[in-house]
Design a protein around this motif. Structure first.
Motif, PDB file in Angstrom:
ATOM      1  N   HIS A   1       0.829  -1.208   0.000  1.00 36.91           N
ATOM      2  CA  HIS A   1       0.000   0.000   0.000  1.00 36.91           C
ATOM      3  C   HIS A   1       0.865   1.260   0.000  1.00 36.91           C
ATOM      4  N   ILE A   2       1.907   1.247   0.821  1.00 33.49           N
ATOM      5  CA  ILE A   2       2.829   2.393   0.874  1.00 33.49           C
ATOM      6  C   ILE A   2       3.536   2.558  -0.478  1.00 33.49           C
ATOM      7  N   ASP A   3       4.028   1.441  -1.028  1.00 34.67           N
ATOM      8  CA  ASP A   3       4.696   1.503  -2.331  1.00 34.67           C
ATOM      9  C   ASP A   3       3.745   2.025  -3.413  1.00 34.67           C
ATOM     10  N   GLU A   4       2.513   1.552  -3.381  1.00 36.21           N
ATOM     11  CA  GLU A   4       1.536   1.992  -4.386  1.00 36.21           C
ATOM     12  C   GLU A   4       1.263   3.488  -4.251  1.00 36.21           C
ATOM     13  N   TYR A   5       1.128   3.958  -3.020  1.00 34.10           N
ATOM     14  CA  TYR A   5       0.847   5.379  -2.795  1.00 34.10           C
ATOM     15  C   TYR A   5       1.961   6.250  -3.365  1.00 34.10           C
ATOM     16  N   PHE A   6       3.191   5.798  -3.204  1.00 34.30           N
ATOM     17  CA  PHE A   6       4.333   6.585  -3.688  1.00 34.30           C
ATOM     18  C   PHE A   6       4.781   6.160  -5.099  1.00 34.30           C
ATOM     19  N   LYS A   7       3.880   5.462  -5.789  1.00 35.53           N
ATOM     20  CA  LYS A   7       4.042   5.116  -7.217  1.00 35.53           C
ATOM     21  C   LYS A   7       5.231   4.196  -7.496  1.00 35.53           C
TER      22      LYS A   7
END
Length: 231
Positions: free
Chosen positions: A174-180
């Protein structure tokens, strides 16, 4: 003798109260929230300190997006039972929703209390998974100038990894996805699937493919895999 008589006089009222509670709980589970609210409100008039009744009313208010009412119920729960972690978690949640949906200037003054509520939930229950998820969301959504911090989000994600590897990988994804960082997110969601195979894990990966990586075919295959796995 008097105590025995008094108990038997109270018994019909106790049975009626339990019967009404069961009715309200059944309505809540059937998602008939307006009807459930009326039942629980009537119970609260005769038993104003009933924790489960107050909690249900808070939950109903939250579902109705009546943030002030929900805040009031959960605040009362905290006062009645200040050692219950879930009450702080729920209080922080609705307070956060009020901040998001209200006046942005006032919201800034609520952030510390929101964060403090989630931290208190963890202090009371060191294994509280939902409060860590809430803090992760808070730290990645907030601008750095008012306390946002990717490193703090990662800290709580690492704690989740120790408590529940599935939640750990989902939160890292989720964190990785948020920061693309989509490839890293993909890897973490796949690890979550490999460990637990939960519906949420498959959905997170499918949504990543469809909405962020522009690959609807991969999204379809992921959901088909989950469907086949379920049989």
């Amino acid at each position: 003798m008097k105590k025995t008589v008094y108990f038997f006089l109270l018994l019909p009222l106790m049975i009626l109260a339990q019967s009404n509670f069961d009715k309200g709980e059944k309505l809540f589970k059937e998602e008939k929230f307006d009807q459930a609210q009326l039942v629980f409100e009537s119970i609260l008039k005769t038993n104003p300190h009933d924790l489960k009744t107050i909690e249900y009313l808070g939950d109903i208010a939250g579902k109705d997006k009546s943030w002030d009412a929900a805040i009031g119920y959960y605040k009362k729960l905290k006062q009645l039972k200040p050692v219950e972690a879930n009450y702080y978690y729920k209080y922080g949640g609705v307070l956060g929703m009020k901040a998001i949906n209200g006046n942005k200037f006032k919201a800034l003054g609520m952030i510390d209390e929101v964060r403090g509520s989630f931290e208190k939930a963890i202090a009371l229950n060191p294994k509280h998974i939902e409060a860590r998820w809430a803090l992760i969301e808070l730290y990645i959504q907030l601008p750095g100038i008012v306390g946002g911090s990717q490193s703090k989000a990662v800290k709580y994600s690492n704690e989740l990894m120790k408590l529940s590897p599935v939640d750990g990988h989902l939160s890292k994804g989720h964190i990785d996805e948020y920061f693309k960082r989509y490839k890293l997110a993909e890897q973490n969601y796949k690890k979550a699937i490999a460990i637990g195979g939960s519906k949420m894990s498959y959905q997170k990966l499918a949504n990543l493919y469809r909405n962020k990586m522009n690959d609807p075919e991969k999204a379809r295959l992921v959901l088909e895999e989950y469907k086949n796995k379920r049989g």
